[in-house]
Write an enzyme that holds these catalytic residues in place. Structure first.
Site, PDB file in Angstrom:
ATOM      1  N   LYS A 139     -21.309   4.512  11.946  1.00 29.72           N
ATOM      2  CA  LYS A 139     -21.007   5.811  12.436  1.00 29.72           C
ATOM      3  C   LYS A 139     -21.739   6.383  13.710  1.00 29.72           C
ATOM      4  CE  LYS A 139     -18.643   7.541   8.473  1.00 29.72           C
ATOM      5  NZ  LYS A 139     -18.362   8.352   7.384  1.00 29.72           N
ATOM      6  N   ARG A 151     -19.566   2.377   0.992  1.00 29.09           N
ATOM      7  CA  ARG A 151     -18.401   1.869   1.728  1.00 29.09           C
ATOM      8  C   ARG A 151     -18.923   1.167   3.203  1.00 29.09           C
ATOM      9  NH1 ARG A 151     -14.874   4.398   5.338  1.00 29.09           N
ATOM     10  NH2 ARG A 151     -12.824   3.951   4.799  1.00 29.09           N
TER      11      ARG A 151
END
Length: 282
Positions: free
Chosen positions: A228, A262
């Site tokens: 991210k 995840r």
């Protein structure tokens, strides 16, 4: 056979595995995006065989489950109509559930998509809206018996927001929505929502909030920091080169009590989490 029997059985097995895993043995959720526009791997796994090959590779690398999504949730994403989202999923989902020996999570905010996926046997619904986008989602989760990930998010970034207090207020409301719908509490997983309406500092605080969240609600916490933008902001690395930063963020989350991760890079996370776990075992 009852339409959701397969989903319910798969969910019960998955929940038992999550509950049986002590802190020293987390679960790794491999990401499978069948989208043209996801921030990291958009377009790579749109074709059925490419998607299934990637899922099999993640299973071989040690993934505990696969999370499949057909609508990007990256910042600035273009919403997808229900028919288009299902068209992307339908061709992959059934063979994925039948042929890949892993529980399947469906990443969607649409109740109708979640219902159809559960009818095929999806074990988990991963709702990044935290039951807010579609009023029918809570009912589908309850009726299907699928496990449910609910994610905290903010509509926009406010650096002055007390992000942990906001999470508690958000999840208090979420748990009431779930209770009212009849969702079994033991099937709920909390996600602090790294990267969703949070400043860089708030993302770091969200990761450290894994412990307080787990303690307050008595539920497992999923973390999804993989590749991210806050990792890029801290490391200067482009999207595809953020593995080191991702591992650092996820190991921090593990030390704070996160139970499910995840990730895009399954093998590397399985190895890193296994090594880290040995310190606890020792």
């Amino acid at each position: 056979m009852e339409v959701f029997a397969k989903a319910r059985a798969a969910a019960d097995d998955l929940v038992a595995r999550i509950g049986a895993k002590p802190q020293v043995k987390p679960l790794v959720m491999g990401i499978l995006n069948v989208t043209p526009d996801s921030f990291s791997d958009g377009g790579r796994f749109v074709a059925v065989e490419a998607a299934l090959t990637h899922a099999r590779a993640m299973a071989a690398a040690g993934a505990d489950m696969v999370d499949i999504g057909a609508e990007s949730t990256r910042p600035g994403f273009v919403p997808v109509e229900e028919a288009e989202e299902w068209a992307r999923l339908e061709k992959v989902l059934a063979p994925l559930i039948e042929d890949v020996a892993l529980p399947v999570s469906i990443d969607t905010t649409k109740a109708a998509i979640a219902r159809r996926a559960a009818a095929l046997g999806a074990a988990m619904i991963n709702d990044v809206s935290g039951l807010r986008a579609d009023p029918a989602m809570a009912e589908v989760a309850a009726e299907s018996g699928a496990a449910l990930v609910v994610m905290h998010h903010c509509a926009e970034i406010d650096p002055d927001r007390d992000i942990v207090a906001d999470m508690f207020a958000f999840f208090d409301e979420t748990m009431e929505l779930a209770r009212a719908a009849g969702i079994a509490r033991e099937k709920i997983v909390l996600d602090p929502g790294v990267g969703f309406g949070k400043s860089l500092r708030q993302n770091l605080l969200a990761i450290d909030a894994c412990g307080p969240l787990g303690e307050k609600y008595g539920l497992p916490v999923l973390i999804g920091a993989s590749r991210k933008s806050f990792i890029g902001a801290l490391s200067g690395a482009p999207t595809q080169d953020r593995l080191a930063g991702t591992l650092a963020a996820h190991l921090r989350a593990f030390s704070r009590g996160a139970a499910i991760f995840r990730v895009h890079d399954v093998a590397e996370h399985v190895a890193a989490l296994n090594v880290w776990s040995e310190f606890d075992r020792a």
